[in-house]
Design a protein around this motif. Sequence first.
Motif, mmCIF file in Angstrom:
data_model
loop_
_atom_site.group_PDB
_atom_site.id
_atom_site.type_symbol
_atom_site.label_atom_id
_atom_site.label_comp_id
_atom_site.label_asym_id
_atom_site.label_seq_id
_atom_site.Cartn_x
_atom_site.Cartn_y
_atom_site.Cartn_z
ATOM 1 N N HIS A 1 29.748 -46.037 40.200
ATOM 2 C CA HIS A 1 30.105 -46.730 41.432
ATOM 3 C C HIS A 1 29.286 -46.114 42.553
ATOM 4 O O HIS A 1 28.615 -45.103 42.365
ATOM 5 N N CYS B 1 32.446 -49.793 47.758
ATOM 6 C CA CYS B 1 31.613 -49.519 46.588
ATOM 7 C C CYS B 1 30.233 -50.117 46.816
ATOM 8 O O CYS B 1 30.090 -51.247 47.276
ATOM 9 N N GLU C 1 27.812 -50.118 44.356
ATOM 10 C CA GLU C 1 27.129 -50.338 43.084
ATOM 11 C C GLU C 1 27.899 -51.440 42.385
ATOM 12 O O GLU C 1 29.113 -51.310 42.213
ATOM 13 N N CYS D 1 29.869 -53.007 39.940
ATOM 14 C CA CYS D 1 30.523 -52.277 38.857
ATOM 15 C C CYS D 1 31.442 -53.158 38.025
ATOM 16 O O CYS D 1 32.160 -52.674 37.167
ATOM 17 N N HIS E 1 34.335 -55.747 41.879
ATOM 18 C CA HIS E 1 33.523 -54.879 42.758
ATOM 19 C C HIS E 1 33.810 -55.107 44.243
ATOM 20 O O HIS E 1 33.934 -54.156 45.018
ATOM 21 N N MET F 1 36.758 -53.400 45.931
ATOM 22 C CA MET F 1 36.801 -51.947 45.799
ATOM 23 C C MET F 1 36.600 -51.291 47.161
ATOM 24 O O MET F 1 35.480 -51.012 47.568
HETATM 25 CU CU LIG Z 1 32.596 -49.925 42.041
#
Ligand SMILES: [Cu+2]
Length: 179
Positions: free
Chosen positions: A114, A153, A155, A157, A161, A164
């Motif tokens: 992440h 976040c 990245e 993921c 996502h 997040m």
């Molecule tokens: Cu993430």
Amino acid sequence: MYQQAAWIISVVLILFVILVFLYVVAHSGQRVEYEPIQKKGYRIRNVWFLVVIAAIGLATFYTLRDLPFERPAHAADPTVVQVEARQFGFVLSRNEFRVGEPIAFQVTSVDVNHGVGIYDENMELLAQTQAMPKYTNTIYYTFEKPGTYQVLCLEYCGIGHHVMTATITVVPAQEGEGK
Ligand SMILES: [Cu+2]
């Protein structure tokens, strides 16, 4: 501000692609000699190649000449905060801080990679690092203004996502316990 600029540039470029597409569709009925077009295209391509090489060279020179980047100086005794990233959320061992309090965010992940980005109220990125399974990356940061900060976040993921996120509250220096 960056978000808005990125949004406007994206829309303008999308419109440009649509216009090119419409132009091609509108002119696709015409028959013309292929060779002169091909020759012209090759000439444009040669020039374009040099332009791209020059642009990449300049960008590389200006962005990488400060390497190696110095790690910003950090306080000897920061508040240590554990940040655990997981699909799909963050668990912070603490999320309320004082203005001027040096913090060391120790970031890790329990599942996949992440990113952890700390954003201010204008959604400008202040600090970030990767959250990686079995590794701890540390962000040293000191908040300068009271307010509500977002942790997002960075990245991609998985399917959740975009949800997040976490929130950090920063209170004025005198409201915290002592110091
Ligand atoms: Cu993430």
